[in-house]
Design an enzyme around this catalytic site. Structure first.
Site, PDB file in Angstrom:
ATOM      1  N   THR A  95      37.249  33.273  40.802  1.00  0.00           N
ATOM      2  CA  THR A  95      37.391  31.887  40.346  1.00  0.00           C
ATOM      3  C   THR A  95      37.345  30.946  41.543  1.00  0.00           C
ATOM      4  OG1 THR A  95      39.795  31.808  40.566  1.00  0.00           O
ATOM      5  CG2 THR A  95      38.917  32.708  38.492  1.00  0.00           C
ATOM      6  N   HIS A  97      39.589  29.132  42.622  1.00  0.00           N
ATOM      7  CA  HIS A  97      40.933  28.966  43.176  1.00  0.00           C
ATOM      8  C   HIS A  97      40.915  29.073  44.701  1.00  0.00           C
ATOM      9  CE1 HIS A  97      45.330  29.185  43.268  1.00  0.00           C
ATOM     10  NE2 HIS A  97      45.216  30.246  44.054  1.00  0.00           N
TER      11      HIS A  97
END
Length: 164
Positions: A95, A97
């Site tokens: 992801t 992130h």
């Protein structure tokens, strides 16, 4: 220079000022503690090797890498330190992130350095794999903690040289 071409633990010992009277803060992330613990060991051992006293090294932990900026700022405001070293490890996942955390920490540490009087040393390992992180915390590429300790000593010496 890319770490792949430079061992993080290689430096000229004699080029490093004496750290006997210097005070250091270290803020270390608990996330990926197998990596950050090795970074911490490297930083502390290198500081001591250059004369720093154990009682002049303050170590505090924060839960994750994103909290390193806040931890560094709090250490600057509440502790009598000459430099702060942040140590963390973010490994890319599936992801975005990774991108947000790395960007946030980088911008936060840059802001502390441009607006403050205490150098904050960037010791955030950002890698694609756990193996790359292991290589940078005492593995085949040396220990980023060593490099951060040397940088902290040299930056304190730099600041002190301006105030003479």
């Amino acid at each position: 220079m890319a770490t792949a071409y430079h061992n993080l633990s290689d430096y000229d010992f004699n080029s490093v000022p004496d750290a006997q009277t210097m005070r250091f803060g270290i803020v270390v992330s608990e996330w990926n503690s197998n990596i950050t613990g090795a970074l911490l060991d490297g930083a502390v051992n290198t500081l001591i090797k250059h004369g720093a006293k154990k009682e002049n090294i303050i170590v505090k932990c924060v839960p994750g890498s994103f909290e390193l900026t806040f931890g560094a700022n709090q250490m600057i405001e509440n502790c009598d330190v000459d430099a702060v070293i942040i140590l963390g490890c973010v490994i890319k996942g599936e992801t975005p992130h990774f991108d947000y955390v790395c960007m946030g920490v980088t911008q936060g540490i840059t802001q502390l350095n441009t607006t403050g009087d205490i150098p904050v040393i960037y010791g955030l390992i950002t890698t694609n794999t756990m193996e790359q992180a292991e290589d940078r915390c005492g593995g085949k590429l040396g220990n980023k903690g060593d490099e951060c300790a040397i940088t902290a000593i040299k930056m304190i010496d730099f600041v002190w040289s301006l105030n003479k």
